[in-house]
Design a protein around this motif. Structure first.
Motif, PDB file in Angstrom:
ATOM      1  N   ARG A  51      -5.320 -13.411  -1.876  1.00  0.00           N
ATOM      2  CA  ARG A  51      -4.880 -12.237  -2.613  1.00  0.00           C
ATOM      3  C   ARG A  51      -4.436 -11.078  -1.720  1.00  0.00           C
ATOM      4  NH1 ARG A  51      -8.482 -14.405  -6.069  1.00  0.00           N
ATOM      5  NH2 ARG A  51      -7.793 -14.583  -8.220  1.00  0.00           N
ATOM      6  N   GLY A  52      -5.038 -10.932  -0.564  1.00  0.00           N
ATOM      7  CA  GLY A  52      -4.732  -9.795   0.283  1.00  0.00           C
ATOM      8  C   GLY A  52      -5.597  -8.596  -0.072  1.00  0.00           C
ATOM      9  N   ALA A  53      -5.565  -7.574   0.774  1.00  0.00           N
ATOM     10  CA  ALA A  53      -6.444  -6.415   0.627  1.00  0.00           C
ATOM     11  C   ALA A  53      -6.178  -5.640  -0.654  1.00  0.00           C
ATOM     12  CB  ALA A  53      -6.280  -5.494   1.833  1.00  0.00           C
ATOM     13  N   THR A  54      -4.922  -5.579  -1.099  1.00  0.00           N
ATOM     14  CA  THR A  54      -4.584  -4.827  -2.307  1.00  0.00           C
ATOM     15  C   THR A  54      -4.126  -5.730  -3.441  1.00  0.00           C
ATOM     16  OG1 THR A  54      -2.282  -4.500  -1.608  1.00  0.00           O
ATOM     17  CG2 THR A  54      -3.899  -2.851  -0.910  1.00  0.00           C
ATOM     18  N   GLY A  55      -4.312  -7.042  -3.285  1.00  0.00           N
ATOM     19  CA  GLY A  55      -3.881  -7.976  -4.320  1.00  0.00           C
ATOM     20  C   GLY A  55      -2.425  -8.385  -4.218  1.00  0.00           C
ATOM     21  N   GLY A  56      -1.746  -7.971  -3.162  1.00  0.00           N
ATOM     22  CA  GLY A  56      -0.308  -8.188  -3.075  1.00  0.00           C
ATOM     23  C   GLY A  56       0.130  -9.374  -2.247  1.00  0.00           C
TER      24      GLY A  56
END
Length: 408
Positions: free
Chosen positions: A240-245
């Motif tokens: 997902r990544g740190a910000t969901g992006g």
């Protein structure tokens, strides 16, 4: 009614735990195989006849299983079958687009009870949330339920939810959905647990369960439709990544390597603008190919050797965007999904692979995703069923392993 059956042990640890393990094995077998006789269930879970009989009596007493039809041939008595009580919980899978809300409700066994689609107005937050709530309420009412009686709702939407704030980002196509805690507001609106997940992530989930990625641990799924995006799966879990992006490749800048000039900035432009339907039509016109829309152009070219130059040009654009992703991740597989990918089929996948292998070291295979129709809604429903089964039965599922149970 939701029956909680999480793993519990007695003070001495083992007898109760063993019962829980056996119960889960039986429930999982019945969910996977459908109605089974006692003898068939014995073979699947490896218990003795008395132990299986006791187990079924216990589960029936708890309301977890029910008696089904009698089964048998011409000789001897017919045998009683057993099945999981689907009424233990109901869930909803939802696909949200700028144009509509598409809902499917099923019981916990996966038996679909109703499908419902409503238009999505373009407007402020209150308008879109009201339309969403009305759509879910109407769908639930068709099967005699309220929204607060749903065990879980999973919503697939363009963009990504920031795990720290619940805000939906990377979603300019969904006006009215940005700037607030989306899962939290929807949960308050419906009176139940809501998970909001990126639409392409949900397509990857259903491909893992029943598509071409069933036996693959690391893969990238690319969505080639009205919007462009990707899902990254590493060790059977969504990245997902740190910000969901993670996977938001639409805005990535890449050069246009197509042989024909369509007026794009050849040095670099937004990847999504190079591969979306409008860009396909411009490229088709540059090659002298007439078509009704982008999918039609790709479909015609895939079956016409005379249009192979156009299809190769489009494959160059797709491969250029994929090159950086594949170089960094070195996945086992790249899957092309959505309408454009389905229209191009094997011909497009093979050309993308050939172009990709000119740009990167990994010899990653490229294939067309298997799940068509409405894979976002299908993935949302599968995720909701998995999360409900984890809660009700304590079963470990793909969805429960890769999706959060609820927003913080």
């Amino acid at each position: 009614m939701v029956v909680e059956r999480g793993a519990r042990t007695g003070r001495d640890g083992s007898p109760r735990l063993l019962r829980e393990i056996n119960d889960r094995a039986a429930i999982e077998a019945l969910l996977r195989e459908g109605p089974l006789t006692r003898a068939e269930l014995e073979d699947v879970i490896g218990l003795s006849k008395p132990a299986t009989a006791t187990l079924l009596n216990r589960l029936e007493g708890d309301g977890v299983v029910r008696r089904g039809e009698l089964r048998g041939g011409n000789r001897g008595p017919r045998a009683q079958t057993w099945y999981v009580n689907g009424a233990l919980a109901h869930v909803a899978g939802v696909s949200v687009t700028p144009n509509d809300v598409d809902v499917v409700i099923s019981d916990i066994t996966g038996d679909s009870r109703v499908e419902h689609r409503s238009p999505m107005p373009s407007g402020d937050t209150d308008a879109v949330l009201s339309a969403f709530g009305d759509a879910l309420t109407a769908a639930a009412a068709k099967v005699g339920l309220r929204t607060d009686e749903l065990a879980h709702v999973v919503v697939g939407a363009q963009g990504a939810v920031d795990p720290a704030t619940g805000h939906l980002g990377f979603a300019p196509h969904l006006p009215g959905w940005e700037g607030f805690d989306v899962p939290g507001r929807l949960g308050e609106l419906l009176g139940t647990e809501v998970t909001v997940e990126n639409d392409v992530n949900l397509v990857a989930l259903v491909e893992m369960d029943e598509g071409r990625a069933r036996d693959v641990r690391d893969f990238v799924l690319v969505w080639l439709g009205d919007g462009v995006g990707s899902a990254v799966v590493v060790n059977r879990a969504l990245l997902r990544g740190a910000t969901g992006g993670a996977g938001e490749i639409d805005w990535m800048h890449v050069p246009d390597r197509a042989g024909r000039d369509t007026g794009s900035d050849r040095r670099g432009g937004r990847f999504g603008k190079l591969v979306e339907p409008g860009a396909i039509m411009a490229l088709a016109r540059a090659h002298g190919l007439e078509a009704a829309d982008g999918e039609d152009a790709i479909r015609k070219a895939a079956s016409d050797p005379g249009a192979r130059e156009f299809l190769t040009d489009y494959a160059r654009r797709v491969a250029t965007g994929l090159a950086g992703v594949v170089s960094v991740l070195d996945p086992e597989l790249v899957l092309l999904s959505a309408g454009i990918a389905q229209a191009g089929g094997t011909a497009l996948a093979e050309l993308v692979a050939a172009q990709l292998h000119e740009l990167v070291v990994p010899r990653t295979p490229v294939e067309t995703a298997r799940i068509s129709g409405n894979p976002v809604r299908a993935g949302a429903l599968r995720a909701a069923i998995g999360l409900a089964r984890e809660r009700v039965f304590g079963l470990s599922t793909t969805a429960a392993g890769v999706l959060p149970a609820s927003a913080e």
